[in-house]
Design a protein around this motif. Structure first.
Motif, PDB file in Angstrom:
ATOM      1  N   ARG A  42      -3.782   0.325  -2.891  1.00 34.64           N
ATOM      2  CA  ARG A  42      -3.607  -0.995  -2.364  1.00 34.64           C
ATOM      3  C   ARG A  42      -3.421  -1.701  -3.716  1.00 34.64           C
ATOM      4  O   ARG A  42      -4.102  -1.883  -4.581  1.00 34.64           O
ATOM      5  CB  ARG A  42      -4.722  -1.600  -1.766  1.00 34.64           C
ATOM      6  N   PHE A  53       0.833  -1.115  -0.073  1.00 30.82           N
ATOM      7  CA  PHE A  53      -0.070   0.061  -0.076  1.00 30.82           C
ATOM      8  C   PHE A  53       0.875   1.399   0.039  1.00 30.82           C
ATOM      9  O   PHE A  53       2.061   1.133   0.419  1.00 30.82           O
ATOM     10  CB  PHE A  53      -1.030   0.190   1.008  1.00 30.82           C
ATOM     11  N   ASP A  86      -5.636   6.290  -0.456  1.00 36.78           N
ATOM     12  CA  ASP A  86      -5.225   4.850  -0.120  1.00 36.78           C
ATOM     13  C   ASP A  86      -5.008   4.098  -1.584  1.00 36.78           C
ATOM     14  O   ASP A  86      -5.979   4.307  -2.031  1.00 36.78           O
ATOM     15  CB  ASP A  86      -6.214   4.073   0.582  1.00 36.78           C
TER      16      ASP A  86
END
Length: 159
Positions: A143, A125, A141
């Motif tokens: 990922r 991540f 975020d």
């Protein structure tokens, strides 16, 4: 030759200096709290602990970008509908890059240990954090899920 005369640092020295930047205590604590909430099967607390509760939050996963706190929460709930699917979460915090005085980028890895029938998941991540008052929050975020080696092997064999 030019580097020898100017005293340029080596790539290894640059990597070493990158590794020495301390991750803010508030970020480390939130990541730990998120692990605990997840491992108790509490997706809502997992989100509320560290994610920016705003429609401008962005989460980038395998399906592309998702915008907003509620939409990100819904994706988590749909992808991990029960405790078995959630498994046991473990983070490894690898690198912190300050982006000014109120922002930073955290690079790390994650692992979900699950039952054999579901299989383990892992990946990496990058989290963009913003300091709001004295509270660090994730505003973006990104990922990546690592594919199981058997899948990579099959894919390579088909090429």
């Amino acid at each position: 030759v030019a580097c020898w005369f100017t005293g340029c640092s080596t790539v290894e020295n640059q990597r070493e200096s990158i590794r020495t930047v301390a991750i803010p205590d508030g970020v480390v604590e939130k990541m730990h709290q998120q692990e605990m909430a997840w491992n108790q099967g509490d997706v809502m607390s997992f989100m509320e602990i560290a994610y920016w509760p705003n429609d401008s939050l962005v989460f980038i996963g395998s399906k592309g970008p998702t915008y907003g706190f509620q939409e990100t929460l819904s994706n988590y709930q749909n992808s991990y509908p029960d405790v078995a699917a959630m498994g046991e979460l473990e983070f490894a915090l690898l690198h912190w890059k300050p982006l000014g005085s109120n922002h930073g980028l955290l690079i790390g890895s994650w692992k979900l240990s699950r039952t054999d029938s579901l299989g383990n998941l892992s990946g990496h991540f990058s989290l963009t954090w913003e300091l709001q008052g004295d509270n660090w929050l994730i505003i973006a975020d990104h990922r990546v899920v690592c594919l199981p080696s058997r899948y990579i092997f099959v894919q390579n064999a088909a090429i």
